[in-house]
Design an enzyme around this catalytic site. Structure first.
Site: not given
Ligand SMILES: O=P(O)(O)OC[C@H]1O[C@H](OP(=O)(O)OP(=O)(O)O)[C@H](O)[C@@H]1O
Ligand SMILES: Nc1ncnc2[nH]cnc12
Length: 229
Positions: A130, A167
């Protein structure tokens, strides 16, 4: 290290991410979330949070420079929250609805651009997936190059990588060798900060090759998930 987000109340929030060593000074933008992470500054913009307004207000009250921005409320309102996705108990912050709202999306980009256009940023590093939505328009607007920070085995060229904790389990972030040069000044962009592990890995990766991370910026903060000291 600083992190800046915008909240639906447009109040600045201060937080510390202790699992990372140290940081620099903390000055607060209007909607800011300073976070301790290794030796650079992280900043985020708009904040949509599962925290209650009271939590946000309490944290925000720490920021004497806090100011209201009328755009924040509409940005926050445009973000949809889906309960129990992708698994029970998770309140998923869905930014796809923000992208459908042309004004709110533009306001989001503008807030970042206003903050960073005069900061001599040479590279905007966007975190998959994202961060790839918000990073490129910011990079174009401030005249910086855009560098994707990708999940493992996605980049075709030679990469350097950084492992980080989630996590549950670990993940890895990769960047093309040669995409940045020592002395570059970086802004790291993602949609959301929860524990800060992802941003921390991005900072380490960039700093390993001599880049100065000026700040990190996100649209959303989940302060209740941040790692405690
Ligand atoms: O602060 P943190 O605990 O590290 O989490 C934040 C990350 O989690 C989500 O990405 P995700 O890993 O879900 O990947 P995606 O954007 O590809 O779905 C979000 O877009 C951040 O990159
Ligand atoms: N609650 C949440 N919503 C969307 N993206 C996430 N990445 C980690 N936690 C999330």
């Amino acid at each position: 290290m600083r992190v800046v987000c915008c909240s639906n109340s447009s109040l600045a929030v201060t937080a510390t991410l202790p699992s990372f060593p140290c940081l620099g000074p903390r000055f607060l933008p209007r909607i800011a979330i300073p976070i301790s992470i290794p030796s650079s500054a992280i900043r985020f913009l708009p904040l949509r949070s599962t925290a209650s307004p009271r939590q946000i207000t309490t944290m925000a009250s720490k920021n004497a420079q806090d100011q209201q921005d009328s755009r924040l409320e509409s940005i926050s309102s445009a973000i949809r929250v889906i309960p129990d996705f992708p698994k029970p108990g998770i309140m998923f912050q869905d930014i796809t609805t923000l992208l459908l709202d042309t004004k709110a999306f533009k306001d989001t980009i503008d807030l970042f651009v206003e903050r960073y256009r005069d900061k001599n940023i040479s590279v905007v590093a966007g975190i998959e997936a994202r961060g790839f939505i918000f990073g490129p328009p910011i990079a174009l607007a401030i005249g910086a190059k855009f560098v994707p920070m990708r999940k493992p085995n996605k980049l075709p060229g030679e990469v350097i990588s950084e492992e980080y904790s989630l996590e549950y389990g670990t993940d890895k972030m990769e960047m093309h060798v040669g995409a940045v040069q020592p002395g570059d000044r970086a802004l790291i962009i993602d949609d959301l900060i929860a524990t800060g592990g992802t941003l921390g890995a991005a900072i380490k990766l960039l700093e390993r090759v001599g880049v100065h991370v000026v700040e990190c910026a996100c649209v959303i903060e989940l302060p209740e998930l941040k790692v405690q000291p």
